[in-house]
Design a protein around this motif. Structure first.
Motif, short mmCIF file in Angstrom:
data_model
loop_
_atom_site.label_atom_id
_atom_site.label_comp_id
_atom_site.label_asym_id
_atom_site.label_seq_id
_atom_site.Cartn_x
_atom_site.Cartn_y
_atom_site.Cartn_z
N PRO A 20 0.83 -1.21 0.00
CA PRO A 20 0.00 0.00 0.00
C PRO A 20 0.86 1.26 0.00
O PRO A 20 1.19 1.82 1.04
N LEU A 21 1.26 1.69 -1.18
CA LEU A 21 2.25 2.76 -1.27
C LEU A 21 1.81 4.05 -0.59
O LEU A 21 2.66 4.84 -0.18
N GLY A 22 0.53 4.30 -0.50
CA GLY A 22 0.09 5.49 0.23
C GLY A 22 0.31 6.78 -0.52
O GLY A 22 0.47 7.84 0.09
N THR A 23 0.38 6.72 -1.83
CA THR A 23 0.46 7.93 -2.65
C THR A 23 -0.56 7.82 -3.77
O THR A 23 -0.85 6.71 -4.25
N ALA A 24 -1.10 8.95 -4.17
CA ALA A 24 -2.02 8.98 -5.31
C ALA A 24 -1.30 9.35 -6.60
O ALA A 24 -1.91 9.43 -7.67
#
Length: 468
Positions: A20-24
């Motif tokens: 879950p890279l956590g960037t858009a």
């Protein structure tokens, strides 16, 4: 022609790997991939301005990218371990809403906190645990792995890649990388057949993997096969020389194999052509390679000119850092080679202050147990008091070999110093100590044959015995 990657994973490309890279930002995701690739394969992509440029652009694309920020801070704290790096990490943590972090991000944050406190064993364990749960997290696999090397926890070099290797398929990124790491781990554990098998898989998958080439060199070196080291490095040189951030260390292996074979001019040519320039930059890793090669040549009775003088001057700038006893030991014997007793005394004074101070961590433990004895023994060697040096070094070298940062090949220079001092002492009890130490090293490497340099020293010891 084989090339490094030029296509990077965007958010959709990362999706199959359960991270879950956590960037858009697709661009930040791609730059995260590019940064990791350069780190693990030891090259600088000019498209980005190298590792640092890719990392900077990644965080410009998404300054709040948690995984990207934690990669940056882990690198700073691990590589530089400076007050400035700790200050920057403190400032970053103050901006985080930690309650909103994903489990993966929280685990990374905890690992970086260990680095902040110089708890490298704690960091190693946390990164290893992350890798087990998230096997395609290249950051955690690499950090959990390399910290086994830094902390003297040799089994981690095998166990971390072994814990994830089944999750990698030939079509996936880093399939070969994990096998290359496994090759080195098996080699350090004396599991030679498994090591060579894993190394062949790695190099077939991605020939530009400098670590895999390096791991195969260790596989042969640990089996006392220097000719095989030279052979594989020559066969793969068009590939590993492109990993510019690691090639100097592979040159060290190449030169060391020539020393083993008694090909001293070839070893010095490699030093002068490739290693000296890297050492001149003053970083401790290439300095250690350069010093180690010259020390081995001297122990083998060869002249090195005044090459070690420049190294000693550069080492003196690091005598208050205490990031690794491995490096402090190299600083000490380089100073001893040039007769710089003042710098040795300064190193000892600084080391005692470090031991008495508030810093913690694995290196503090190792240095407290063995550091002063090691440097005192090396100083006595430099002063020509080989008998007293042998007594000091006999007390600490077994512990140093087991606990200190470094591979078997790297740490063997300290064994050679003990053997050299015992031989120069000439006392029967010291000769017996040297013999016993060499037998123990063969058992440790799970081999029945000494490397040629050690065999030459063994023969000298037998000659001394014959005089008694």
């Amino acid at each position: 022609m084989v090339n490094f990657r030029s296509q990077w994973r965007d958010l959709a490309g990362w999706a199959p790997y359960n991270l879950p890279l956590g960037t858009a930002s697709n661009q930040a995701a791609k730059l995260y991939d590019a940064t990791l690739d350069q780190l693990v394969y030891y090259y600088d992509d000019p498209t980005f301005g190298g590792v640092g440029g890719a990392m900077q652009r990644m965080l410009e694309e998404d300054p709040k990218f948690v995984a990207g920020n934690l990669l940056k801070h882990s690198m700073e704290l691990f590589v530089t371990d400076s007050a400035g790096a700790r200050t920057r990490f403190d400032k970053y943590c103050n901006t985080l809403d930690q309650e909103q972090l994903h489990d993966w991000e929280k685990k990374h944050l905890a690992a970086v906190r260990c680095l902040y406190h110089e708890d490298l064993v704690g960091a190693m364990n946390k990164y290893s645990e992350i890798a087990l749960k998230y096997p395609h997290d290249t950051h955690s696999v690499s950090f959990g792995y390399v910290m086994g090397l830094i902390n003297g926890h040799t089994s981690n070099l095998r166990d971390v890649p072994l814990s994830v290797v089944e999750q990698y398929k030939p079509h996936m990124p880093y399939y070969g990388l994990v096998h290359g790491k496994l090759c080195f781990g098996h080699a350090e554990m004396g599991e030679h057949e498994q090591a060579e098998r894993a190394g062949r898989i790695a190099l077939e998958a991605f020939p530009l993997d400098s670590w895999a080439v390096h791991a195969m060199a260790h596989t042969f070196e640990n089996q006392s096969k220097p000719a095989e080291v030279i052979k594989i490095l020559e066969e793969t040189s068009k590939h590993w020389t492109r990993g510019v951030n690691f090639s100097q260390h592979i040159h060290w292996h190449q030169a060391g194999a020539h020393v083993q074979l008694g090909e001293y001019e070839a070893a010095l040519t490699i030093y002068d052509t490739h290693m000296e320039k890297c050492a001149r930059a003053g970083d401790v890793f290439p300095l250690s390679d350069a010093s180690s090669l010259l020390m081995r040549l001297k122990i083998d009775g060869q002249k090195t000119g005044d090459r070690e003088k420049m190294l000693a001057e550069l080492w003196s700038k690091h005598n208050d850092e205490f990031t690794s006893l491995f490096y402090d030991g190299h600083s000490a014997f380089t100073a001893a080679m040039v007769g710089d007793t003042a710098n040795l005394d300064k190193l000892l004074d600084n080391m005692r202050e470090y031991i008495a101070g508030e810093r913690k961590g694995w290196n503090k433990l190792v240095t407290t147990k063995h550091g002063v004895l090691l440097v005192e023994g090396i100083k006595l060697m430099g002063e020509g008091d080989y008998s007293a040096a042998t007594d000091k070094l006999t007390e600490c070298i077994p512990g140093v070999i087991k606990m200190m940062h470094g591979s078997k090949a790297q740490k063997s220079v300290f064994s050679l110093i003990l053997i050299h001092c015992a031989l120069m002492s000439g006392q029967k009890e010291h000769l017996c100590i040297a013999e016993q130490h060499m037998k123990e090293l063969m058992e440790w490497n799970k081999v029945s044959t000494l490397p040629p340099l050690q065999r030459r020293l063994w023969d000298k010891i037998q000659h001394q015995h014959s005089k008694d």
